[in-house]
Design a protein around this motif. Sequence first.
Motif, mmCIF file in Angstrom:
data_model
loop_
_atom_site.group_PDB
_atom_site.id
_atom_site.type_symbol
_atom_site.label_atom_id
_atom_site.label_comp_id
_atom_site.label_asym_id
_atom_site.label_seq_id
_atom_site.Cartn_x
_atom_site.Cartn_y
_atom_site.Cartn_z
ATOM 1 N N PHE A 96 8.392 -0.405 -0.605
ATOM 2 C CA PHE A 96 7.707 -1.391 0.230
ATOM 3 C C PHE A 96 8.638 -1.966 1.285
ATOM 4 N N GLY A 97 9.814 -2.445 0.849
ATOM 5 C CA GLY A 97 10.714 -3.075 1.802
ATOM 6 C C GLY A 97 11.384 -2.107 2.750
ATOM 7 N N ALA A 98 11.614 -0.865 2.308
ATOM 8 C CA ALA A 98 12.338 0.088 3.145
ATOM 9 C C ALA A 98 11.430 0.793 4.140
ATOM 10 N N ILE A 99 10.207 1.091 3.765
ATOM 11 C CA ILE A 99 9.332 1.927 4.588
ATOM 12 C C ILE A 99 8.460 1.116 5.544
ATOM 13 N N LYS A 100 7.953 -0.018 5.112
ATOM 14 C CA LYS A 100 6.980 -0.745 5.933
ATOM 15 C C LYS A 100 7.499 -1.084 7.331
ATOM 16 N N PRO A 101 8.766 -1.525 7.503
ATOM 17 C CA PRO A 101 9.220 -1.818 8.868
ATOM 18 C C PRO A 101 9.282 -0.602 9.780
ATOM 19 N N LEU A 102 9.290 0.600 9.203
ATOM 20 C CA LEU A 102 9.387 1.816 10.009
ATOM 21 C C LEU A 102 8.035 2.310 10.508
ATOM 22 N N LEU A 103 6.939 1.869 9.897
ATOM 23 C CA LEU A 103 5.622 2.409 10.215
ATOM 24 C C LEU A 103 5.197 2.023 11.632
ATOM 25 N N GLU A 104 4.721 3.012 12.377
ATOM 26 C CA GLU A 104 4.187 2.753 13.712
ATOM 27 C C GLU A 104 2.713 2.375 13.643
ATOM 28 N N ARG A 105 1.987 2.967 12.718
ATOM 29 C CA ARG A 105 0.579 2.625 12.476
ATOM 30 C C ARG A 105 0.354 2.585 10.972
ATOM 31 N N GLU A 106 -0.133 1.451 10.477
ATOM 32 C CA GLU A 106 -0.394 1.328 9.049
ATOM 33 C C GLU A 106 -1.764 1.915 8.707
ATOM 34 N N ALA A 107 -1.913 2.342 7.459
ATOM 35 C CA ALA A 107 -3.166 2.909 6.958
ATOM 36 C C ALA A 107 -3.615 2.095 5.752
ATOM 37 N N PRO A 108 -4.213 0.929 5.970
ATOM 38 C CA PRO A 108 -4.583 0.074 4.834
ATOM 39 C C PRO A 108 -5.639 0.698 3.937
ATOM 40 N N GLY A 109 -6.489 1.579 4.485
ATOM 41 C CA GLY A 109 -7.495 2.212 3.650
ATOM 42 C C GLY A 109 -6.884 3.065 2.547
ATOM 43 N N ILE A 110 -5.809 3.777 2.872
ATOM 44 C CA ILE A 110 -5.123 4.583 1.852
ATOM 45 C C ILE A 110 -4.505 3.673 0.797
ATOM 46 N N SER A 136 1.748 -3.930 -8.060
ATOM 47 C CA SER A 136 2.381 -2.909 -7.227
ATOM 48 C C SER A 136 2.141 -3.201 -5.756
ATOM 49 N N ARG A 137 3.017 -2.646 -4.895
ATOM 50 C CA ARG A 137 2.927 -2.891 -3.444
ATOM 51 C C ARG A 137 3.037 -1.574 -2.695
ATOM 52 N N PRO A 138 2.002 -0.732 -2.767
ATOM 53 C CA PRO A 138 2.084 0.541 -2.046
ATOM 54 C C PRO A 138 2.029 0.332 -0.538
ATOM 55 N N VAL A 139 2.557 1.313 0.181
ATOM 56 C CA VAL A 139 2.588 1.278 1.641
ATOM 57 C C VAL A 139 2.135 2.637 2.145
ATOM 58 N N ALA A 140 1.378 2.652 3.223
ATOM 59 C CA ALA A 140 0.929 3.908 3.821
ATOM 60 C C ALA A 140 0.802 3.722 5.322
ATOM 61 N N GLY A 141 1.134 4.776 6.066
ATOM 62 C CA GLY A 141 1.031 4.733 7.519
ATOM 63 C C GLY A 141 1.680 5.960 8.128
ATOM 64 N N THR A 142 1.894 5.904 9.420
ATOM 65 C CA THR A 142 2.454 7.055 10.126
ATOM 66 C C THR A 142 3.745 6.674 10.840
ATOM 67 N N ILE A 143 4.668 7.634 10.866
ATOM 68 C CA ILE A 143 5.885 7.559 11.681
ATOM 69 C C ILE A 143 5.892 8.816 12.535
ATOM 70 N N LYS A 144 5.729 8.630 13.841
ATOM 71 C CA LYS A 144 5.562 9.759 14.750
ATOM 72 C C LYS A 144 4.356 10.594 14.310
ATOM 73 N N ASN A 145 4.558 11.872 13.964
ATOM 74 C CA ASN A 145 3.441 12.732 13.557
ATOM 75 C C ASN A 145 3.472 13.032 12.062
ATOM 76 N N THR A 146 3.975 12.081 11.285
ATOM 77 C CA THR A 146 4.111 12.284 9.848
ATOM 78 C C THR A 146 3.423 11.152 9.101
#
Length: 323
Positions: free
Chosen positions: A76-90, A108-118
């Motif tokens: 949660f803490g490491a990935i969320k600041p990197l996300l360019e677009r979050e995916a709250p539905g996932i 739990s604190r899952p995180v989902a989103g995109t970084i560039k095309n990933t």
Amino acid sequence: MSQVRVAILTVSDTASADASADRSGPVLQGLLTQAGYVCTRLQIVPDDEIRIRTVVLGWCDQGDVDWIITTGGTGFGAIKPLLEREAPGIVHLVLNASLQATPLAALSRPVAGTIKNTLVVTLPGSVKAVQENITALLQAGVVNHAIELVRGGSGQTVHEALASEGVRSPAPPPPPPPEAAVEVEVTPAPVPAEGPVRSPGSVRSSSHRHLHDHGHAHSHDHGHGHATPKPRSVLSQDPGLPAHARHRESPYPLVSVSDALLTIIREVQPLPAYEEPVTAALRGHVIAEDVYAPHNVPTTFSTNVDGYALRCMRLEPALRSSN
């Protein structure tokens, strides 16, 4: 759509020292391979935010990974600041799947989103949670559709299939079970010897009935009323108060940077300059103009004795520019 390339990152201090301790990573790889995905990378790093961000950003920069999954650690803490677009539905989908198995998933604190095309998704570290969450993500082609959109596709095939199904109405809730018949004995309240006599139609402000296991009901009336709930705290605009006691919205209008600078120049006036003897009392004062020594001190180069004074800034690997 072509095969989806997946990279798995296990975050664990124990597994980083002993790869055989990694349980969730190999299980995750097996589930994805069985579902037809291509696992191109499987790496273990300690639970360190800089190490996590460095690996994830490196994979995204290379552009040969469609889906990154982290399992365990402080995703949660490491990935969320990197996300360019979050995916709250996932995130909701993953949480819903976990909550159906255990109420502890609420922590739990899952995180989902995109970084560039990933696409990037963080999962817990337990094998059980990984199996539950991956099953939810793979059902009905959720991840495939998300990756198609991340790649720049329109998802037209999926949208047409959904349109052909028509509008789905939620199933009505099942009827409540029939209540068991309970024999209720009502005992009238005794009439006080003194005081006003109430008519049968008079009702007090509130009435509470208590059913007991032996089937008897007792009615107790209270003469007090119920007031409208009031907030326990009053929010303020005082900036000196802690954050939870202040309003989320500022009462002051937003201004541009140029307007703010003009306001500062207009309102701030320089302090007057005056002469004072050089004593300890000048501590905290600022000189009004630059002062230069009449000659160099020392008069010759002496770097071999005095050395150099340097000031540098350390850039974290995850914050360096990819260019």
